[in-house]
Design a protein around this motif. Structure first.
Motif, PDB file in Angstrom:
ATOM      1  N   ARG A  27      -0.993   7.373   6.489  1.00 13.92           N
ATOM      2  CA  ARG A  27      -1.779   6.925   7.583  1.00 13.92           C
ATOM      3  C   ARG A  27      -2.269   6.994   7.750  1.00 13.92           C
ATOM      4  O   ARG A  27      -3.259   6.618   8.797  1.00 13.92           O
ATOM      5  CB  ARG A  27      -0.316   5.428   7.492  1.00 13.92           C
ATOM      6  CG  ARG A  27      -0.016   4.866   7.229  1.00 13.92           C
ATOM      7  CD  ARG A  27      -0.331   4.370   6.168  1.00 13.92           C
ATOM      8  NE  ARG A  27       0.173   2.859   4.953  1.00 13.92           N
ATOM      9  CZ  ARG A  27       0.655   2.642   4.349  1.00 13.92           C
ATOM     10  NH1 ARG A  27       0.356   4.180   3.477  1.00 13.92           N
ATOM     11  NH2 ARG A  27       0.878   1.754   3.804  1.00 13.92           N
ATOM     12  N   ASN A  37      -4.380   1.014   5.779  1.00 14.55           N
ATOM     13  CA  ASN A  37      -3.748   1.011   4.510  1.00 14.55           C
ATOM     14  C   ASN A  37      -4.041   2.646   3.858  1.00 14.55           C
ATOM     15  O   ASN A  37      -3.308   2.430   3.111  1.00 14.55           O
ATOM     16  CB  ASN A  37      -4.981   0.060   3.423  1.00 14.55           C
ATOM     17  CG  ASN A  37      -4.599  -1.366   4.098  1.00 14.55           C
ATOM     18  OD1 ASN A  37      -2.908  -1.840   4.477  1.00 14.55           O
ATOM     19  ND2 ASN A  37      -5.606  -1.876   3.537  1.00 14.55           N
ATOM     20  N   HIS A  59       0.718  -1.176   0.112  1.00 11.87           N
ATOM     21  CA  HIS A  59      -0.613  -0.295   0.464  1.00 11.87           C
ATOM     22  C   HIS A  59       0.826   1.445   0.189  1.00 11.87           C
ATOM     23  O   HIS A  59       0.798   2.274   0.989  1.00 11.87           O
ATOM     24  CB  HIS A  59      -0.731   0.114   1.497  1.00 11.87           C
ATOM     25  CG  HIS A  59      -2.015  -1.298   1.345  1.00 11.87           C
ATOM     26  ND1 HIS A  59      -3.530  -1.387   0.438  1.00 11.87           N
ATOM     27  CD2 HIS A  59      -2.021  -1.671   1.749  1.00 11.87           C
ATOM     28  CE1 HIS A  59      -3.296  -2.691   0.551  1.00 11.87           C
ATOM     29  NE2 HIS A  59      -3.292  -2.969   1.199  1.00 11.87           N
TER      30      HIS A  59
END
Length: 255
Positions: free
Chosen positions: A39, A116, A32
């Motif tokens: 994040r 992700n 990812h």
């Protein structure tokens, strides 16, 4: 066969969406994107659309907030604190930081963590330094900056081209970029999926958040509002400044 196109000139990571980024010598490329990239993000609590995240297009001052890691408190690639434009360091998940950002935005926000990440279009963005220099030339020098800062374009990977030519990234779409040795099947790799359509973020100075509309106007006028490319990860691994980059071009379909 893959062909050599250049080297990794710089690597950037943005722990909190739309806040200041980190310039890295190396980073882990996961499924990812870069580990620790985007994040965290502020959610607009009064917004219930499909994309509720607060970005610098809504609050340019976000660029002036700088994620920090304090030794002993760090957890993986996530920041522990954020330095505000006033120089105060606040815990990243603390109420004081949310209150400060909400005050500037004019509406309540809440820090969220996404396993992700939260991305506009794709988890990896790549641009060549030659492209940024060409946009600077196209935009002219009517805005008061010494040079066009590459951070305006929020890239993850900056490429120093072996064959300098602006907007060369367009030729990579549909192909695969690999980082390291051409004959290494374990080298990290990114499939180039699309040209990067630009928004007003490129107008914002990363150090002052002041706008220079000439930048986006130049991109729109000269290159259909695109600069750089997006990609998706096809092999994980380590990226590092100085790595050689190879392109395996898209296979042309026969008639």
């Amino acid at each position: 066969m893959p062909i050599e196109i250049g080297q990794v000139e710089a690597i950037f990571r943005y722990p909190v969406k739309s806040m200041g980024g980190e310039l890295l010598e190396a980073a882990t490329l996961g499924w990812h994107g870069l580990e620790g990239d985007r994040r965290l993000a502020f959610r607009r609590m009064d917004n219930h659309c499909d994309f509720p995240w607060l970005s610098a297009s809504k609050l340019p001052d976000l660029l002036l907030f700088s994620p920090q890691r304090r030794e002993g408190d760090a957890h993986g690639d996530l920041p522990t604190h954020v330095r505000t434009p006033d120089g105060e360091e606040l815990p990243v998940f603390g109420e004081d930081l949310a209150a400060e950002v909400g005050r500037r935005y004019g509406s309540p926000v809440e820090m969220m963590q996404m396993k992700n990440g939260t991305f506009d279009d794709a988890c990896i963005s790549v641009i060549a330094s030659e492209t940024v220099r060409e946009i600077e030339r196209l935009a002219g020098r009517s805005f008061d900056v010494p040079s066009l800062d590459i951070r305006r374009f929020r890239p993850n990977v900056v490429v120093r081209l072996l064959r300098p030519a602006p907007f060369q990234e367009d030729e990579w779409v549909g192909g695969v970029l690999s980082f390291g040795k051409s004959d290494d099947d374990n080298a990290p790799a990114v499939a180039v999926t699309a040209r990067d359509v630009r928004c007003a973020m490129v107008n914002l100075d990363p150090d002052t958040a002041s706008p220079a509309p000439e930048v986006m106007k130049a991109v729109v006028r000269e290159h259909q509002n695109t600069a750089g490319v997006y990609g998706t990860v096809t092999r994980t691994g380590q990226l590092a400044v100085g790595q050689t980059i190879f392109l395996r071009a898209a296979t042309k379909k026969s008639d």
